[in-house]
Design an enzyme around this catalytic site. Structure first.
Site, PDB file in Angstrom:
ATOM      1  CD  GLN A 228      -8.240   6.464   6.667  1.00 20.06           C
ATOM      2  OE1 GLN A 228      -7.750   6.238   7.927  1.00 20.06           O
ATOM      3  NE2 GLN A 228      -8.907   5.568   6.071  1.00 20.06           N
TER       4      GLN A 228
ATOM      5  NE  ARG B 119      -5.804  -5.309   5.586  1.00 20.20           N
ATOM      6  CZ  ARG B 119      -5.364  -5.434   4.035  1.00 20.20           C
ATOM      7  NH1 ARG B 119      -6.183  -5.785   3.213  1.00 20.20           N
ATOM      8  NH2 ARG B 119      -4.406  -5.052   3.767  1.00 20.20           N
TER       9      ARG B 119
ATOM     10  CG  ASP C 261      -1.770  -0.147   8.217  1.00 17.56           C
ATOM     11  OD1 ASP C 261      -2.683   0.830   7.757  1.00 17.56           O
ATOM     12  OD2 ASP C 261      -1.910  -1.303   7.664  1.00 17.56           O
TER      13      ASP C 261
ATOM     14  CG  ASP D 188       1.170  -2.481  10.251  1.00 18.90           C
ATOM     15  OD1 ASP D 188       1.979  -1.927   9.858  1.00 18.90           O
ATOM     16  OD2 ASP D 188       0.448  -3.266   9.786  1.00 18.90           O
TER      17      ASP D 188
ATOM     18  CB  THR E  40       2.736   0.894   5.953  1.00 17.72           C
ATOM     19  OG1 THR E  40       1.195   0.672   6.449  1.00 17.72           O
ATOM     20  CG2 THR E  40       3.563   0.552   7.254  1.00 17.72           C
TER      21      THR E  40
ATOM     22  NE  ARG F 100      -1.152  -4.710  -0.409  1.00 21.67           N
ATOM     23  CZ  ARG F 100      -1.862  -3.602  -0.272  1.00 21.67           C
ATOM     24  NH1 ARG F 100      -3.098  -3.646  -1.130  1.00 21.67           N
ATOM     25  NH2 ARG F 100      -1.660  -2.909   0.992  1.00 21.67           N
TER      26      ARG F 100
ATOM     27  N   GLY G 183       0.717  -1.227   0.010  1.00 21.24           N
ATOM     28  CA  GLY G 183      -0.027   0.027   0.016  1.00 21.24           C
ATOM     29  C   GLY G 183       0.967   1.336   0.048  1.00 21.24           C
TER      30      GLY G 183
ATOM     31  CG  ASP H 140       3.080  -6.327   7.591  1.00 24.65           C
ATOM     32  OD1 ASP H 140       2.803  -5.909   6.517  1.00 24.65           O
ATOM     33  OD2 ASP H 140       2.262  -6.844   8.469  1.00 24.65           O
TER      34      ASP H 140
HETATM   35  O1  F6P Z   1      -1.531  -1.479   4.793  1.00 21.82           O
HETATM   36  C1  F6P Z   1      -2.297  -0.033   4.249  1.00 21.82           C
HETATM   37  C2  F6P Z   1      -3.512  -0.391   4.150  1.00 21.82           C
HETATM   38  O2  F6P Z   1      -4.107   1.109   3.901  1.00 21.82           O
HETATM   39  C3  F6P Z   1      -4.341  -0.849   5.344  1.00 21.82           C
HETATM   40  O3  F6P Z   1      -4.724   0.298   6.189  1.00 21.82           O
HETATM   41  C4  F6P Z   1      -5.585  -1.420   4.716  1.00 21.82           C
HETATM   42  O4  F6P Z   1      -6.383  -2.122   5.323  1.00 21.82           O
HETATM   43  C5  F6P Z   1      -4.939  -1.661   3.343  1.00 21.82           C
HETATM   44  O5  F6P Z   1      -3.666  -1.282   3.132  1.00 21.82           O
HETATM   45  C6  F6P Z   1      -6.139  -1.575   2.123  1.00 21.82           C
HETATM   46  O6  F6P Z   1      -5.580  -2.197   1.018  1.00 21.82           O
HETATM   47  P1  F6P Z   1      -5.834  -2.020  -0.501  1.00 21.82           P
HETATM   48  O7  F6P Z   1      -5.190  -0.677  -1.006  1.00 21.82           O
HETATM   49  O8  F6P Z   1      -5.455  -3.081  -1.036  1.00 21.82           O
HETATM   50  O9  F6P Z   1      -7.019  -1.604  -0.797  1.00 21.82           O
END
Ligand code: F6P
Length: 319
Positions: free
Chosen positions: A251, A171, A127, A129, A125, A72, A11, A103
């Site tokens: 965000q 998440r 997050d 995390d 990221t 990804r 992300g 991660d």
């Molecule tokens: O890991 C970053 C993040 O923005 C998370 O907070 C969220 O759950 C996820 O990526 C969303 O992923 P995508 O961009 O695949 O919708």
């Protein structure tokens, strides 16, 4: 070492561009060439490479997203994909790689390091995390985006005397919800790390109403479950009008804050120095204002804990 690569993966996060810029400029300062890998590990497998000069990374420090694009990659999850990536790197005479991501991206980086490619990670990221670092690039910007949204929601919530649930990203991590909840003055903060207690949420709403409070703002991290469902539950139990705002990918975008630009600049530059010092399988982190290097595998083994003192503080301030 003469040539290194840099990629962004997973992300995107505001400040990734500032990190790419720092990698390139620190590398050029040390007479290294830099190859930009497009679309993360997908581009690494395909050999989608572009040379990055000092001017190629000009005018990007203030931009959200990532000029290197991101992905990804499923293919990279299997050994065959990783071997293909190694071949592409050898063909391009890459002697080291900086991986900017979260991660999942770091798990890929560890694999490459085991295959013999020197790799250093830069945590990017929203997050926040990742263990081993107090902050990840993009988190501060995301929190500020959420606080800005809460400020606006608060206006209309007060006018209509409504209960608002604001769903934010995360998440597995309640970091954004917790920080933005405190900074935005939320009444309740629901995060995946703490079991949801709807009775407590309802009590707070009712207590607030009893003392003349016109609105309620409840922050819900996406990992907790659907804010819409939680909202319906509150409506059933209180009879109050509720509304839900899901902030989603808003965000992830926007111009990075000064904090994220600083962090990215310091982390990106240190990553290059670490590669030059012969490091591999390391991740750059910030701990109590200092830029440090931590073992990536060790950091991945650990689950980053939220600060329960801050969580308790949120409860006290929303009394
Ligand atoms: O890991 C970053 C993040 O923005 C998370 O907070 C969220 O759950 C996820 O990526 C969303 O992923 P995508 O961009 O695949 O919708």
């Amino acid at each position: 070492m003469k040539r290194i690569g840099v990629l962004t993966s997973g992300g995107d996060a505001p400040g990734m561009n500032a990190a790419v810029r720092a990698v390139v400029r620190m590398a050029v300062y040390h007479h290294l060439e830099v190859i930009g890998v497009m679309r993360g590990y997908a581009g690494l497998i395909e050999g989608d490479f572009r040379p990055l000069s000092v001017s190629a990374v000009g005018d990007i420090i203030h931009r959200g997203g990532t000029v290197l694009r991101t992905a990804r990659s499923e293919e990279f999850m299997v050994p065959q994909g990783r071997r293909a990536a190694m071949e592409q790197m050898h063909r391009a005479d890459m002697e080291g790689l900086v991986v900017i991501g979260g991660d999942g991206s770091f798990r890929g980086a560890v694999h490459l390091s085991h295959l013999g490619m020197p790799v250093v990670g830069v945590p990017g990221t929203i997050d926040n995390d990742i263990a081993g670092t107090d902050f990840t690039i993009g988190f501060d910007t995301a929190v500020n985006t959420v606080v800005d949204a809460i400020n606006k929601i608060r206006d209309t919530a007060t006018s209509h005397e409504r209960v608002f649930l604001v769903e934010v990203m995360g998440r597995r991590s309640g970091a954004i919800a917790l920080m933005a909840g405190i900074a935005g003055g939320a009444e309740s903060i629901l995060i995946p790390e703490v079991p949801v207690n709807l009775d407590e949420v309802v009590t707070k709403i009712e207590r607030g109403r009893a003392r003349g409070k016109l609105h309620s703002i409840i922050l819900v991290a996406e990992g907790v479950g659907s804010a819409l469902e939680i909202g319906k539950g509150i409506e059933r139990r209180t009879g109050l009008d509720t509304r839900v705002t899901i902030l989603g990918h808003i965000q992830r975008g926007g111009t990075p804050t000064a904090f994220d630009r600083m962090l990215a600049s310091r982390m990106g530059s240190r990553a290059v120095e670490l590669l030059m010092e012969g490091a591999t399988g390391q991740m750059v982190g910030i701990q109590a204002q200092d830029i440090v290097a931590v073992d990536m595998e060790e950091a991945l083994k650990e689950q980053k804990r939220i600060d329960y003192d801050i969580y308790r503080l949120a409860g006290i301030l929303a009394i």
